[in-house]
Design a protein around this motif. Structure first.
Motif, PDB file in Angstrom:
ATOM      1  N   THR A 135     -48.023  -1.635 -78.579  1.00 27.21           N
ATOM      2  CA  THR A 135     -48.853  -1.905 -79.748  1.00 27.21           C
ATOM      3  C   THR A 135     -50.017  -0.875 -79.973  1.00 27.21           C
ATOM      4  OG1 THR A 135     -50.630  -2.707 -78.314  1.00 27.21           O
ATOM      5  CG2 THR A 135     -48.909  -4.293 -78.853  1.00 27.21           C
ATOM      6  N   GLU A 136     -50.664  -0.994 -81.145  1.00 28.40           N
ATOM      7  CA  GLU A 136     -51.718   0.077 -81.390  1.00 28.40           C
ATOM      8  C   GLU A 136     -52.795   0.038 -80.541  1.00 28.40           C
ATOM      9  OE1 GLU A 136     -51.488   2.380 -84.106  1.00 28.40           O
ATOM     10  OE2 GLU A 136     -49.650   1.475 -84.397  1.00 28.40           O
ATOM     11  N   PRO A 137     -53.334   1.262 -80.252  1.00 28.93           N
ATOM     12  CA  PRO A 137     -54.541   1.257 -79.300  1.00 28.93           C
ATOM     13  C   PRO A 137     -55.585   0.352 -79.888  1.00 28.93           C
ATOM     14  CG  PRO A 137     -53.578   3.364 -79.788  1.00 28.93           C
ATOM     15  CD  PRO A 137     -52.947   2.734 -80.706  1.00 28.93           C
ATOM     16  N   MET A 138     -56.110  -0.169 -78.781  1.00 26.39           N
ATOM     17  CA  MET A 138     -57.427  -1.176 -79.311  1.00 26.39           C
ATOM     18  C   MET A 138     -58.673  -0.748 -78.817  1.00 26.39           C
ATOM     19  SD  MET A 138     -55.729  -3.489 -80.581  1.00 26.39           S
ATOM     20  CE  MET A 138     -57.046  -4.448 -80.908  1.00 26.39           C
ATOM     21  N   GLY A 139     -58.928   0.600 -78.317  1.00 29.11           N
ATOM     22  CA  GLY A 139     -60.106   1.078 -78.160  1.00 29.11           C
ATOM     23  C   GLY A 139     -60.550   2.547 -78.632  1.00 29.11           C
ATOM     24  N   VAL A 140     -61.708   2.913 -78.646  1.00 29.35           N
ATOM     25  CA  VAL A 140     -61.866   4.140 -79.160  1.00 29.35           C
ATOM     26  C   VAL A 140     -63.180   4.650 -78.397  1.00 29.35           C
ATOM     27  CG1 VAL A 140     -63.449   5.125 -81.097  1.00 29.35           C
ATOM     28  CG2 VAL A 140     -61.697   3.606 -81.862  1.00 29.35           C
TER      29      VAL A 140
END
Length: 805
Positions: free
Chosen positions: A617-622
């Motif tokens: 899935t797409e990364p969920m943090g920055v």
């Protein structure tokens, strides 16, 4: 087929005794055979009573009407007639039954009288729902059954709330069958009476109970009751301690503990089915009320036509989770098969909003979600802590997960303590529920510790060793090291959790058995608890454990002894306290600091954070690094921009650097997560940060407008924020302000604005969000770079406290 002549009472008694004492296990076949034998006996009594062939019927109602009889069950019988009968006809039937020593609950009524009684007495109406023809005129019985069912379905919307209230009152009187050492198998919550209630709801056609496992649970409780009746020779429903071994032996169960576990498991299945069913009833009744209001509104408009049904309202709670009809359900785009964290995320979102997870959602999660990878992703650990931190609101959510096997899938060691009784008068819960209740109590103490996540996890796991032989604290230490490692805790946190579990009885045992004024007593504790943070965690865990055990386990006297011991140990350990050095800046952070110092403009970098997210899935943090030439209000402004973009701050650090000797630069290092799973565009975030810093974007006003427009949600009670000035020993060069609060959008923004308004400089900051709890420390100085005076520090703390409401 009924007899045509009276059956000899002695013959009936002999046949009954042979049926009960004969070989073979107890169970439904024997209960049905006993009911058939009794049917024949009563039919013979009616046939020999001289009753007319038409217009009179003998009808079984209540438990007997369901076609099964336990050895000492009452005979619930109605003599139904539609015209005059001989005055002595009832006695010709009832007296032989009394003479035989049977317990008889009888009535003589016409169909109209029976319906009138049912309309006035809810319990009588429930009994008639199970009406079954025994003998006499079958058409009379059939007509009554049809009329009673019609009446029930017509009156159910008004009578079901009454039935629900009666069920709640009964549960308060008799307790929860799942946790009682001497339970009432019939009247306690999750008992046989609740099965009657579920059948009545199903007969109303408004809702039906989830049937998986329900029949097996009903059979188990009925079998235990049969064995109890035969063991005691009485019509008792209470499974007393003195009878449990004999009942277990009669059922072929290993021992009394194994018997209670089977009873508890059955009761939980029934209780959970009841919870699901009553929520369905409430939704149906609420929908009918809304529909009536809409029709009335349309009629009032005169000529506007029928009101149209509005679309179902679904409010987002978390990524893949929305609220609908007062429950947390999966969003339309949720993909359970590709998202192993989804069960915990849904559970945490539901608990934090005072909701439960819908039955269909839990079943789908159990069927489709893959097991969590080992070690767990960071998000999974955070969501578990968030769930536990909801306190009381976490209990129904946890029960829903446990009912579908999701708890033991997450924590395989849970199976050993699930439904395990505690044969100790002090304990009011089974081992597994005690662990959940300890976490509930600990959730109210999160302001007392710097690591609420470790407190909540330790509370949940501290008695796992009770599923193994030997000292449960020693066994628990071994288990928790393995469990915490699988959860993804770093080694230093695993070590702390191991100490908490191994020593969770140390404080109360030492305080109540040793002289607190003896230096050796304090030294004994400091040998096993080596730091102040560990001590404060153990102190909170000790109190939560005792409060969750039962009223007899904690008192003002015990609390004062433990508090006194903790104060002495803390004084001994305080000599080693001091400011913790920060890690050196990374190369990227130094580059940004140099750029900001040279240009006088903000410099920032954004990097998607893949660590701890779900595979595929797409990364969920920055990871956000921001360097800005020192200016007032930077922390609050930057935090406000992140809140505008619906980014939740998981951790943050602030420090001063002077990379080229041109003046101080403030460096902020953030780890943030997207509130609903969608990250903002980096260019928009960068632009809004610059606009906020140059004053062209009013962050506070935008946040206030958004909050005012947001729908009000049902909240959960949380401990009030704690804002405190740390002792001077915490830092020699700054005043340390500690803030512990329930996390909320814009929390750090409000704190930052309050500090800016107080005219103090934030030299460094350490911000952490652990589950749903924010634990922040701010190192403050005055305009000259010196620590604050005690008076001013108190004023700053008051300003922050006011900003948090």
């Amino acid at each position: 087929m009924t007899s045509s002549a009276p059956l000899d009472h002695a013959a009936h008694a002999a046949a009954r005794a042979a049926l009960l004492d004969g070989p073979g296990p107890l169970g439904r076949p024997r209960r049905r055979a006993l009911a058939r034998l009794t049917d024949d006996w009563l039919a013979a009594l009616l046939a020999g009573s001289g009753a007319p062939a038409a217009g009179v019927a003998l009808v079984a109602v209540g438990g007997y009407g369901r076609g099964e009889l336990s050895p000492r069950s009452d005979l619930d019988v109605l003599l139904l007639h539609d015209g005059p009968i001989a005055p002595d006809l009832p006695e010709r039937i009832w007296y032989p039954v009394w003479d035989a020593g049977a317990r008889l609950d009888h009535a003589v009524r016409t169909p109209a009288e029976a319906r009138a009684v049912a309309a006035a007495d809810l319990k009588a109406q429930l009994g008639l729902l199970d009406a079954r023809h025994l003998a006499g005129d079958p058409a009379l019985t059939a007509a009554l059954r049809s009329a009673v069912l019609t009446d029930w379905r017509a009156s159910a919307p008004a009578r079901l709330p009454e039935l629900h209230e009666l069920s709640r009152e009964r549960a308060e009187r008799h307790g929860e069958l799942s946790f009682l050492l001497e339970p009432d198998l019939k009247e306690a919550r999750g008992g046989l009476r609740d099965l009657v209630v579920l059948d009545a709801i199903a007969a109303s056609w408004l809702a039906d109970a989830p049937r998986d496992g329900l029949d097996a649970a009903a059979l188990r409780l009925a079998d235990v009751r049969d064995a109890l009746h035969l063991t005691t020779g009485r019509a008792t429903e209470r499974l007393s301690l003195q009878d449990q071994d004999q009942v277990a032996e009669r059922l072929g169960v290993l021992d009394a503990d194994a018997l209670l576990r089977q009873v508890y498991e059955a009761a939980r299945t029934i209780a959970y089915a009841g919870d699901v069913t009553w929520r369905a009833v409430e939704r149906v009744l609420a929908a009918r009320t809304r529909s009536t209001v809409r029709r009335g509104f349309a009629f009032a408009r005169r000529g506007g036509g029928a009101a149209t049904r509005g679309a179902v309202e679904r409010r987002p709670l978390a990524e893949g989770v929305v609220e609908q009809d007062g429950e947390a359900v999966l969003a339309q785009g949720a993909r359970p098969a590709a998202d192993p964290v989804l069960p915990l995320r849904a559970a945490a979102a539901a608990a934090q909003n005072g909701l439960t997870v819908s039955y269909a959602t839990v079943r789908r999660l159990a069927a489709e979600c893959r097991p969590l990878p080992v070690p767990w992703p960071d998000e999974a650990r955070e969501q578990l802590v968030t769930l536990l931190g909801a306190g009381e609101a976490a209990v129904p959510v946890w029960e829903a997960l446990e009912a579908e096997g999701l708890v033991t899938r997450l924590l395989p060691d849970w199976e050993r303590v699930r439904c395990r009784p505690q044969r100790n008068a002090v304990h009011r819960w089974t081992v597994d529920r005690h662990l959940v209740e300890t976490a509930v109590r600990a959730a109210a103490m999160t302001r007392r510790v710097a690591r609420p996540d470790l407190l909540l996890v330790a509370a949940l796991l501290h008695d796992l060793g009770k599923g193994w032989p030997g000292d449960h604290s020693e066994a628990g230490e071994v288990i928790v090291r393995d469990v915490a490692t699988r959860m993804g805790f770093p080694p230093e946190d695993v070590a702390v959790l191991a100490v908490l579990v191994r020593r969770h009885l140390t404080l109360v045992d030492t305080a109540t058995r040793r002289d607190p004024d003896d230096p050796a007593t304090v030294e004994a504790v400091t040998k096993v608890i080596g730091t102040l943070p560990e001590l404060e965690l153990l102190h909170a865990l000790t109190e939560a454990d005792a409060l969750a055990t039962g009223p007899a386990a904690w008192s003002a006297w015990r609390a004062s002894l433990v508090d006194g011991l903790v104060a002495r140990v803390a004084a001994q350990l305080a000599g080693g306290a001091g400011e913790t050095a920060q890690a050196p800046p990374t190369a990227e952070q130094e580059r940004l600091a140099v750029e900001a110092a040279r240009t006088g403009e903000p410099a920032l970098s954004l990097r998607a954070q893949a660590e701890g997210t779900r595979p595929g899935t797409e990364p969920m943090g920055v990871e956000l690094n921001l360097a800005v030439p020192d200016r007032p209000g930077l922390l609050g402004t930057a935090a406000g921009v992140l809140a505008l973009h619906r980014l939740t701050v998981r951790s943050a650090g602030l420090r001063e650097l002077d990379p080229i000797g041109a003046g101080p630069v403030l460096l902020l290092a953030w780890r943030v997560a997207a509130e609903y799973g969608e990250l903002p565009e980096a260019s928009r975030l960068r632009a809004d940060l610059r606009r906020a810093l140059d004053g062209s974007l009013d962050v506070a006003r935008r946040l206030a407008e958004r909050d005012a427009a947001a729908p009000r949600r049902k909240g959960i009670p949380t401990p009030p924020p704690l804002v405190a000035v740390a002792p001077a020993v915490a830092s020699a060069t700054a005043t340390v302000l500690e803030v512990r609060a329930h996390d909320a959008p814009g929390l750090l923004h409000r704190i930052g604005r309050a500090l800016d308004g107080a005219g103090v400089r934030v030299r460094t900051a350490h911000v952490s969000t652990l589950g749903a709890e924010a634990v922040d420390s701010f190192y403050l100085t005055d305009e000259k770079g010196l620590p604050l005076t005690p008076q001013r520090a108190g004023e700053v703390a008051a300003a922050v406290r006011a900003a948090l409401g």
